[in-house]
Write a protein that holds these residues in place. Sequence first.
Motif, PDB file in Angstrom:
ATOM      1  N   ARG A  28      36.466   6.329  79.895  1.00  0.00           N
ATOM      2  CA  ARG A  28      36.509   7.633  79.831  1.00  0.00           C
ATOM      3  C   ARG A  28      35.069   8.162  79.714  1.00  0.00           C
ATOM      4  NH1 ARG A  28      41.951   9.721  78.658  1.00  0.00           N
ATOM      5  NH2 ARG A  28      43.297   8.206  78.373  1.00  0.00           N
ATOM      6  N   ASN A  29      35.074   9.574  80.396  1.00  0.00           N
ATOM      7  CA  ASN A  29      33.726  10.387  80.219  1.00  0.00           C
ATOM      8  C   ASN A  29      33.608  11.212  78.927  1.00  0.00           C
ATOM      9  OD1 ASN A  29      35.219  12.771  80.584  1.00  0.00           O
ATOM     10  ND2 ASN A  29      34.809  13.202  82.666  1.00  0.00           N
ATOM     11  N   PRO A  30      32.455  11.558  78.737  1.00  0.00           N
ATOM     12  CA  PRO A  30      32.416  12.351  77.430  1.00  0.00           C
ATOM     13  C   PRO A  30      33.333  13.401  76.805  1.00  0.00           C
ATOM     14  CG  PRO A  30      30.403  12.159  78.457  1.00  0.00           C
ATOM     15  CD  PRO A  30      31.448  11.866  79.284  1.00  0.00           C
ATOM     16  N   THR A  36      36.747  12.099  86.872  1.00  0.00           N
ATOM     17  CA  THR A  36      35.523  13.135  86.714  1.00  0.00           C
ATOM     18  C   THR A  36      35.475  13.642  88.064  1.00  0.00           C
ATOM     19  OG1 THR A  36      34.121  11.490  85.106  1.00  0.00           O
ATOM     20  CG2 THR A  36      33.073  13.363  86.333  1.00  0.00           C
ATOM     21  N   GLY A  51      30.983  17.421  87.094  1.00  0.00           N
ATOM     22  CA  GLY A  51      32.325  17.187  86.729  1.00  0.00           C
ATOM     23  C   GLY A  51      32.863  18.460  86.216  1.00  0.00           C
ATOM     24  N   ALA A  98      25.610  10.574  86.489  1.00  0.00           N
ATOM     25  CA  ALA A  98      26.481  11.424  85.200  1.00  0.00           C
ATOM     26  C   ALA A  98      27.822  10.276  84.809  1.00  0.00           C
ATOM     27  CB  ALA A  98      26.966  12.552  85.770  1.00  0.00           C
ATOM     28  N   LEU A  99      28.255   9.680  85.881  1.00  0.00           N
ATOM     29  CA  LEU A  99      29.415   8.652  85.655  1.00  0.00           C
ATOM     30  C   LEU A  99      28.876   7.767  84.652  1.00  0.00           C
ATOM     31  CD1 LEU A  99      30.855   8.460  89.149  1.00  0.00           C
ATOM     32  CD2 LEU A  99      31.842   9.594  87.273  1.00  0.00           C
ATOM     33  N   GLY A 102      27.829   8.712  81.285  1.00  0.00           N
ATOM     34  CA  GLY A 102      28.960   9.261  80.433  1.00  0.00           C
ATOM     35  C   GLY A 102      29.695   8.122  79.804  1.00  0.00           C
ATOM     36  N   VAL A 103      29.606   7.293  80.636  1.00  0.00           N
ATOM     37  CA  VAL A 103      30.530   6.009  80.164  1.00  0.00           C
ATOM     38  C   VAL A 103      29.842   4.953  79.244  1.00  0.00           C
ATOM     39  CG1 VAL A 103      32.178   6.048  81.876  1.00  0.00           C
ATOM     40  CG2 VAL A 103      30.400   4.483  81.981  1.00  0.00           C
ATOM     41  N   GLN A 554      27.495  17.113  81.407  1.00  0.00           N
ATOM     42  CA  GLN A 554      28.922  17.336  81.892  1.00  0.00           C
ATOM     43  C   GLN A 554      29.676  18.045  80.830  1.00  0.00           C
ATOM     44  OE1 GLN A 554      30.839  13.495  83.083  1.00  0.00           O
ATOM     45  NE2 GLN A 554      28.796  12.562  82.330  1.00  0.00           N
TER      46      GLN A 554
END
Length: 554
Positions: A28-30, A36, A51, A98-99, A102-103, A554
């Motif tokens: 999952r992202n933040p 996203t 996102g 970002a992906l 983010g993870v 994000q």
Amino acid sequence: MRTLGIDLGTTYSVVATLDEHGRPIVLRNPLGEETTASVVCFESATSILVGSAARNAAPAYPDRTVALIKRQMGTDRLLSFDGVEYTPEAVSALILRALVDGVLPGRQPDQPVRAVVTVPAYFGIREREATQQACLLAGIDTLELVSEPVAAAVHYGFSETVGLGTAVVFDLGGGTFDATVLTLGGRIQVVATDGDTELGGADWDRRLVSHMLDQFTAQVRPDTDPGDDEVFMSELELAAERAKRALSTTAVQRVPLWYAGRGATITISRADFEAATRDLVDSASQCLRRLLAAAGRAGVSEVDHCLLVGGSSRMPMIAATLADEFGWQPRLFDPDLAVAKGAALRAHQILRMPVSEKTWAPRPRRAAEAPGGADISARGPVPTLGGPAAEPDPPAGATGLAAHPVAAVVARGLGPLVHDSHDKSGQRRYVWHVVHQNDPLPVVDRQITLATILDGQASIRIEVYEQAGAVESAEVDDNRLVLDGELSGLPPGLPAGSPIQLTLRIGLDGRLSLVATEPKSGAALTIEACIDGVLDGSGRERAARSLAGLAVRQ
């Protein structure tokens, strides 16, 4: 080093990996989201949003927000913000960065990440190479670019939701559509593929936007055209997407809208929505008919399973059409996440493969000669473009996943531009396809004989074109340039008509490489070439400098 599977989608993207038991899981992202939004908002010269944050900012900053950039991959389109120009590869790299960040919170820029990244099966040479460049800009060590239907099939096979046999993977994403026939089992064998890179859920959204705008205008009769208001239209687009999703489970949806102090509630029925988008479904059906014809020519005439992939395949009209027109019973399973999970599984397959299974499987072919006695005139070092990936490090632990290779096919026909030697005017040129759509991958040592046209010629120009339409055509206008280069280093004193051997290769990931030799001396020639519409080395360096100063939120 962390190993990921990344579904870089047109509208939404997903990151997955394997847990300690070897099972695919989504990271999952933040914000805690599994998906996203593939949207970027250039909020300032030093900061961007990616996102949901970018998507929510779109109504306020419509001229600084970029969506559907995947449809521009492999093109020369430039986007300018705060005096800086960004290519599609650069914008995609921001999404990828970002992906990953983010993870993997706390990851340092110099900490490498390796991943299998997915692309539409119908992506050609230009789009695949552009995706590879985006990965490089994002600091990702790309193990493989794998076709989305293949990744989905890997996940389906791992989950044991279908038996062995032949499957059609119907992949309708947010911006692209792929259809692939493949056989499931210990080895996934792609039989044929077709699709449309300009057909996806976003097109259904646009039809709904138009329908809602017409209804709203008819009810409210505003003094000015709301279609000219960027803020209103951005809000309408978000409302249309929400309504489209809701209509997958409800027959009627009511949407309140406001513009210039006037409001109205628009009523949308599923029946009206389906009637307004019937031609889009018909376009997908046409791709399927071509696909089944190609599969039949390859000896596959029966389909045992129909697997629905991509969020847009949830629309009831899709399953109904497949049942009515083709007699299938489509199976919808994990449509938003299957591709990323399959990519994660594929990444760990690659890491566990013996070296012999990762390299080219040679299939020697007789050297091809152009029909009609054609000459390929040219001028050019040709750096090797694409080719197999470097051998990755062994995995940190066992995943329990069988390491079976995937057999893929060529998405589009490919060949050089040739001059017709029988045409006395010297003007007749055509594309000679030496690689055909649905040829098995990898394509190894497909040899082409070129010829010099002048005594003492020092260089030869070479142009390679790729099928642009649904079917192969020799007409230049029906193809698109993918490689423009020059062969140089020809031995001095060669008479006109001297043969030059060009060897074309396409890897499992659909990327192109070239090797050229002068047969008489055996000399290897230098090829200086670039993929049309894709960043070269210097362009990537400039893009990297532009991206380095941007903070991604994000």
